[in-house]
Design a protein around this motif. Structure first.
Motif, PDB file in Angstrom:
ATOM      1  N   SER A   1       0.965  -1.297   0.037  1.00  0.00           N
ATOM      2  CA  SER A   1      -0.001  -0.127   0.060  1.00  0.00           C
ATOM      3  C   SER A   1       0.974   1.040   0.003  1.00  0.00           C
ATOM      4  CB  SER A   1      -0.816   0.022   1.186  1.00  0.00           C
ATOM      5  OG  SER A   1      -1.620  -0.971   1.386  1.00  0.00           O
ATOM      6  N   ILE A   2       0.395   2.436  -0.252  1.00  0.00           N
ATOM      7  CA  ILE A   2       0.920   3.619  -0.353  1.00  0.00           C
ATOM      8  C   ILE A   2       0.232   4.737   0.481  1.00  0.00           C
ATOM      9  CG2 ILE A   2       1.774   5.627  -1.797  1.00  0.00           C
ATOM     10  CD1 ILE A   2       0.825   3.720  -4.377  1.00  0.00           C
ATOM     11  N   LEU A   3       0.976   5.171   1.513  1.00  0.00           N
ATOM     12  CA  LEU A   3       0.712   6.272   2.251  1.00  0.00           C
ATOM     13  C   LEU A   3       0.500   7.581   1.687  1.00  0.00           C
ATOM     14  CD1 LEU A   3       2.994   5.338   5.536  1.00  0.00           C
ATOM     15  CD2 LEU A   3       0.846   4.621   4.943  1.00  0.00           C
ATOM     16  N   GLY A   4      -0.702   8.054   1.761  1.00  0.00           N
ATOM     17  CA  GLY A   4      -1.068   9.357   0.957  1.00  0.00           C
ATOM     18  C   GLY A   4      -1.006  10.704   1.850  1.00  0.00           C
ATOM     19  N   LYS A   5      -1.914  11.408   1.499  1.00  0.00           N
ATOM     20  CA  LYS A   5      -2.053  12.730   2.453  1.00  0.00           C
ATOM     21  C   LYS A   5      -2.280  12.498   3.976  1.00  0.00           C
ATOM     22  CE  LYS A   5      -5.922  15.045   2.062  1.00  0.00           C
ATOM     23  NZ  LYS A   5      -7.059  15.877   1.216  1.00  0.00           N
ATOM     24  N   THR A   6      -1.479  13.334   4.500  1.00  0.00           N
ATOM     25  CA  THR A   6      -1.730  13.264   6.194  1.00  0.00           C
ATOM     26  C   THR A   6      -2.004  14.543   6.580  1.00  0.00           C
ATOM     27  OG1 THR A   6       0.396  11.706   6.174  1.00  0.00           O
ATOM     28  CG2 THR A   6      -0.161  12.583   8.201  1.00  0.00           C
ATOM     29  N   ILE A   7      -3.022  14.329   7.676  1.00  0.00           N
ATOM     30  CA  ILE A   7      -3.771  15.335   8.045  1.00  0.00           C
ATOM     31  C   ILE A   7      -3.707  15.546   9.542  1.00  0.00           C
ATOM     32  CG2 ILE A   7      -5.958  16.666   8.399  1.00  0.00           C
ATOM     33  CD1 ILE A   7      -6.552  14.431   5.733  1.00  0.00           C
ATOM     34  N   LEU A   8      -3.264  16.787  10.246  1.00  0.00           N
ATOM     35  CA  LEU A   8      -3.353  16.999  11.366  1.00  0.00           C
ATOM     36  C   LEU A   8      -4.443  17.455  12.001  1.00  0.00           C
ATOM     37  CD1 LEU A   8      -0.828  16.168  13.524  1.00  0.00           C
ATOM     38  CD2 LEU A   8      -0.198  18.440  13.557  1.00  0.00           C
ATOM     39  N   SER A   9      -5.130  17.104  12.939  1.00  0.00           N
ATOM     40  CA  SER A   9      -6.338  17.736  13.392  1.00  0.00           C
ATOM     41  C   SER A   9      -6.717  17.823  14.946  1.00  0.00           C
ATOM     42  CB  SER A   9      -7.508  17.206  12.753  1.00  0.00           C
ATOM     43  OG  SER A   9      -8.704  17.874  12.886  1.00  0.00           O
ATOM     44  N   THR A  10      -7.342  18.381  15.274  1.00  0.00           N
ATOM     45  CA  THR A  10      -7.935  18.203  16.905  1.00  0.00           C
ATOM     46  C   THR A  10      -9.568  17.887  16.900  1.00  0.00           C
ATOM     47  OG1 THR A  10      -8.073  20.256  17.009  1.00  0.00           O
ATOM     48  CG2 THR A  10      -5.947  19.716  17.969  1.00  0.00           C
ATOM     49  N   THR A  11     -10.023  17.871  18.244  1.00  0.00           N
ATOM     50  CA  THR A  11     -11.303  17.219  18.422  1.00  0.00           C
ATOM     51  C   THR A  11     -12.238  18.511  17.704  1.00  0.00           C
ATOM     52  OG1 THR A  11     -10.572  16.767  20.696  1.00  0.00           O
ATOM     53  CG2 THR A  11     -12.932  16.725  20.066  1.00  0.00           C
ATOM     54  N   HIS A  12     -11.998  19.904  18.024  1.00  0.00           N
ATOM     55  CA  HIS A  12     -12.681  20.887  17.532  1.00  0.00           C
ATOM     56  C   HIS A  12     -12.227  21.636  16.325  1.00  0.00           C
ATOM     57  CE1 HIS A  12     -13.834  20.392  21.865  1.00  0.00           C
ATOM     58  NE2 HIS A  12     -14.967  20.265  21.516  1.00  0.00           N
ATOM     59  N   GLY A  13     -10.949  21.324  16.105  1.00  0.00           N
ATOM     60  CA  GLY A  13     -10.341  22.127  15.104  1.00  0.00           C
ATOM     61  C   GLY A  13     -10.212  21.666  13.947  1.00  0.00           C
ATOM     62  N   PRO A  14      -9.620  22.549  12.894  1.00  0.00           N
ATOM     63  CA  PRO A  14      -9.563  22.265  11.368  1.00  0.00           C
ATOM     64  C   PRO A  14      -8.495  21.285  11.008  1.00  0.00           C
ATOM     65  CG  PRO A  14      -8.475  24.194  11.988  1.00  0.00           C
ATOM     66  CD  PRO A  14      -8.621  23.786  13.211  1.00  0.00           C
ATOM     67  N   GLY A  15      -9.046  20.521   9.890  1.00  0.00           N
ATOM     68  CA  GLY A  15      -7.737  19.891   9.250  1.00  0.00           C
ATOM     69  C   GLY A  15      -6.378  20.252   8.550  1.00  0.00           C
ATOM     70  N   ILE A  16      -5.140  20.139   8.994  1.00  0.00           N
ATOM     71  CA  ILE A  16      -4.046  20.725   8.322  1.00  0.00           C
ATOM     72  C   ILE A  16      -3.195  19.745   7.904  1.00  0.00           C
ATOM     73  CG2 ILE A  16      -2.167  22.167   8.776  1.00  0.00           C
ATOM     74  CD1 ILE A  16      -3.733  23.589  11.148  1.00  0.00           C
ATOM     75  N   VAL A  17      -2.847  19.874   6.594  1.00  0.00           N
ATOM     76  CA  VAL A  17      -1.961  18.799   5.866  1.00  0.00           C
ATOM     77  C   VAL A  17      -0.644  19.092   6.276  1.00  0.00           C
ATOM     78  CG1 VAL A  17      -1.117  17.731   3.808  1.00  0.00           C
ATOM     79  CG2 VAL A  17      -3.599  18.663   3.875  1.00  0.00           C
ATOM     80  N   ILE A  18       0.290  18.119   6.478  1.00  0.00           N
ATOM     81  CA  ILE A  18       1.449  18.123   6.954  1.00  0.00           C
ATOM     82  C   ILE A  18       2.313  17.276   5.981  1.00  0.00           C
ATOM     83  CG2 ILE A  18       1.189  18.869   9.256  1.00  0.00           C
ATOM     84  CD1 ILE A  18       1.902  15.918  10.132  1.00  0.00           C
ATOM     85  N   ASP A  19       3.648  17.569   6.155  1.00  0.00           N
ATOM     86  CA  ASP A  19       4.629  16.581   5.403  1.00  0.00           C
ATOM     87  C   ASP A  19       5.091  15.648   6.274  1.00  0.00           C
ATOM     88  OD1 ASP A  19       6.280  15.523   3.537  1.00  0.00           O
ATOM     89  OD2 ASP A  19       7.686  17.283   3.300  1.00  0.00           O
ATOM     90  N   PHE A  20       4.731  14.221   5.846  1.00  0.00           N
ATOM     91  CA  PHE A  20       4.810  13.108   6.663  1.00  0.00           C
ATOM     92  C   PHE A  20       6.205  12.298   6.381  1.00  0.00           C
ATOM     93  CE2 PHE A  20       2.853   9.120   8.771  1.00  0.00           C
ATOM     94  CZ  PHE A  20       3.164   9.568   9.921  1.00  0.00           C
ATOM     95  N   SER A  21       6.664  12.521   5.034  1.00  0.00           N
ATOM     96  CA  SER A  21       7.340  11.609   4.542  1.00  0.00           C
ATOM     97  C   SER A  21       8.939  11.987   4.622  1.00  0.00           C
ATOM     98  CB  SER A  21       7.088  11.316   2.943  1.00  0.00           C
ATOM     99  OG  SER A  21       7.566  12.526   2.335  1.00  0.00           O
TER     100      SER A  21
END
Lengths: 131, 278
Positions: B258-278
């Motif tokens: 499998s390929i790991l794709g987009k990674t999103i950091l988020s919180t319970t009430h917060g927005p989702g933010i894309v981060i560089d994971f590789s």
């Protein structure tokens, strides 16, 4: 939140578009804020809630050191007016420097009163972060 | 009062009438069954097309996404969005999209967090007295028991709120009766997963302080910290998560991993933010 446009708007609201609380507070002098109000809107607690929702994220974003506590009390009884609706500005030693009564005030009124009671410097336009 | 009652009655009637009309129009009873008009061939083509799109998106660099941010700045935004909420709700979580071939096994594994969020609760199933003693006294496990524990779980007397479960081979056959309760939560001990052994001590030692994760649908989602963690602590946790994810990909038993794709950091009430994971 699904569309990217909506999310960008949400992020920019925190860092760019909420003007009044784009300020820097001296972390050596102030420890934090403590807000106490009801879960419910009745008896004039709505302004306090709106103040928390609208203005505090920006304040926290530009002042990560500041401790912001929000205490919300459940009170279903409309006749019970004993629940306080106050904001306390605390110093490093833990003593309250100023208290603001937020009952029956709009969020914009609370902000102007808050800015009057705290020493701050306004962040210049070019230092603001835009997503 | 009378007027209100009347209004209520008419509203109810109106609702019924509209429902009857709708049913007549669709010609179906109950929920409308969704039947695709596409032929089998077209459906296959569509699936393939969507798969290639997801694959292409997964290979794109994270920096090209409009919501991309460096981790410290993302954390600043997330902490701001979470201001004033009770600490128990200020959980930072990480979601990684996974693009996998049809039929390849789901990703799963263990993450050894540098700063764990909570204590790992371990359950031990064994009828062996000495093993029971070791688990109870040496490691202070959350629940320890044999056949009576299984019957209690079956009756719902004990809640399944532990993160990991180990067993000795003598009890494995009895565990079959609670497989439907433990299985969906991923805490069913099995030889295949390596959670059944004669020596419980080794099992616990090898797994202490690590939290399990598994792929659900097209993504893996794990909680990596609280808002009061420092940036350093969260970055350390992020690195251990990345290591665990990559290990699970490299040990996956399939020809096309499998390929790991987009990674999103988020919180319970917060927005989702894309981060560089590789």
């Amino acid at each position: 939140m699904s569309s990217i446009g909506k999310q960008l708007k949400f992020l920019n609201k925190i860092s760019l578009t909420t003007k009044p609380t784009q300020i820097l507070i001296n972390p050596d002098k102030y420890h934090g804020l403590k807000l106490t109000f009801q879960f419910q809107n009745h008896n004039g607690h709505m302004g306090a809630r709106k103040f928390w929702r609208e203005y505090l994220p920006t304040l926290k974003f530009y002042n990560p050191e500041l401790n912001i506590d929000v205490v919300r009390i459940k009170n279903e009884d409309r006749n019970n007016v004993s629940v306080p609706c106050v904001m306390e500005i605390t110093s490093k030693t833990g003593t309250p420097l100023a208290t603001i009564d937020m009952r029956n005030k709009r969020d914009s009124e609370i902000v102007t009163e808050f800015l009057g009671k705290i020493q701050h410097t306004v962040i210049p336009e070019e230092d603001l972060i835009k997503v | 009062m009378l007027k209100a009652n009347f209004l209520q009655v008419t509203r109810k009637n109106a609702f019924h009438v509209s429902r009857i009309i709708r049913e007549e129009i669709t010609g179906a009873e109950g929920p409308i069954a969704q039947v695709s008009k596409l032929s089998k061939d077209q459906l296959k083509k569509r699936e393939l097309r969507r798969f290639t799109i997801r694959k292409r998106e997964a290979k794109m660099p994270a920096t090209s996404h409009p919501l991309y941010m460096q981790v410290p700045q993302a954390l600043r935004f997330l902490r701001a969005a979470e201001v004033g909420q009770p600490l128990s709700q200020q959980t930072i979580n990480l979601t990684t999209l996974v693009v996998s071939e049809k039929g390849s096994p789901n990703l799963a594994g263990d993450i050894a967090f540098v700063t764990p969020l909570k204590e790992v609760k371990i359950a031990i199933f064994t009828n062996d007295e000495t093993q029971m003693k070791i688990a109870k006294e040496k490691f202070n496990c959350y629940v320890v028991g044999g056949s009576e524990l299984i019957s209690k779980i079956k009756n719902g007397e004990i809640e399944v709120d532990f993160d990991k479960a180990f067993a000795t081979p003598d009890i494995v056959q009895e565990l079959g009766s609670v497989a439907r309760i433990l299985g969906p939560r991923g805490v069913f001990p099995s030889i295949k997963k390596g959670t059944v052994s004669e020596n419980v001590e080794d099992l616990i030692k090898g797994n202490l302080g690590s939290i399990p994760f598994r792929q659900l649908g097209n993504c893996i989602s794990v909680a990596i910290g609280k808002c009061n963690f420092s940036d350093r602590q969260i970055l350390e946790n992020l690195i251990s998560v990345r290591k665990a994810f990559k290990d699970s990909v490299s040990t996956q038993k399939t020809k096309k991993p499998s390929i790991l794709g987009k990674t999103i950091l988020s919180t319970t009430h917060g927005p989702g933010i894309v981060i560089d994971f590789s």
